[in-house]
Design an enzyme around this catalytic site. Sequence first.
Site, PDB file in Angstrom:
ATOM      1  CB  SER A 108     -23.120 -12.686 -24.647  1.00 19.28           C
ATOM      2  OG  SER A 108     -22.043 -12.498 -25.531  1.00 19.28           O
ATOM      3  CD  GLU A 111     -19.026  -9.676 -28.344  1.00 14.56           C
ATOM      4  OE1 GLU A 111     -18.926  -8.441 -28.239  1.00 14.56           O
ATOM      5  OE2 GLU A 111     -18.294 -10.364 -29.080  1.00 14.56           O
ATOM      6  CE1 TYR A 128     -26.132 -10.858 -28.952  1.00 12.78           C
ATOM      7  CE2 TYR A 128     -23.847 -10.784 -28.224  1.00 12.78           C
ATOM      8  CZ  TYR A 128     -25.035 -11.461 -28.342  1.00 12.78           C
ATOM      9  OH  TYR A 128     -25.148 -12.736 -27.849  1.00 12.78           O
TER      10      TYR A 128
END
Length: 320
Positions: free
Chosen positions: A121, A123, A146
């Site tokens: 990801s 992120e 996350y």
Amino acid sequence: MKTAFITGITGQDGSYLAEFLLNKGYEVHGLVRRLSTPNLRNVEHIKNKITIHVGDMTDSSSLNKIARNVNPDEVYNLAAQSYVHASWSSPVATVDITGVGTLRMLEAFKDTGAKFYQAGSSEQFGNYKGGSIITEDSTMSPRSPYGCAKVLAYNLVRNYRESYGMFACTGILFNHESERRGYEFVTRKISNAVAEIYHGVSDELVLGNIYAIRDWGYAPDYVEAMWKIMQLPKPQDIVIATGEGHTVKEFCEKAFTHAGLDWEKYVKSSGEFIRPAELDWLRGDSSKATKLIGWKPTVEFDELVKRMVDSDINIVEANK
């Protein structure tokens, strides 16, 4: 015939990947959590073409049993607690499912000879302001539980590749949306709200930081990239992104305008939806993907917004 096993098969990416692999002639298996009523909405149309296994990313025994019984050629680990905002309210569960769950998967399939794909990801990287574009070599500094869990998973995959010679790779996918996106994600929240306002079901949309910039692509394009990464002769970690940055505000403007509405009349902001550690800027460089697997996005931002709004307008109308 090749066999593939997909965790997260009922989600946006998993369902598109299952379709893609079926069209490639694969035998497709998928993991579904132990729920009293499993949500099979995204795979209802292909339910009779795939094999569903009940198990859990927090339960090694169920994963080990599936690994033995299915013995797949390719494993796609897409399962995660993937709603970033919720990762602050459930950080332990997020890390257990998204991070440690990847370790359980690697252990389950380590000695099977299966190729292993991990869903990475954007992120993982944290904030990249001022126009900086993110590559595979960019520093990872996540700003959510996350994101931290995804960095853990990324490092575990790399470690198992280097330690055990596994074909284990990570596709570092930037934001990718579609008509099947979960309603908790901001893009689907917007398109659904537009549809409800259009049909008179609702009269407002409450968002957090509308100036956050994201690199948004179309999920079916990204699913194809997953498969292409797995066909490389050697495992590679590869960024998949459009290279374009758009604000949440811009998504709102285009979504409401497409439905003939003025977004400023309906959109409000609330601190309830502001992250404890805000991530202001994400934009990825997919030049490695273009070079190694010949991948480029086919659906542009404006078309993505239109498809999501049109789909939700039809769904809300059908449910009125």
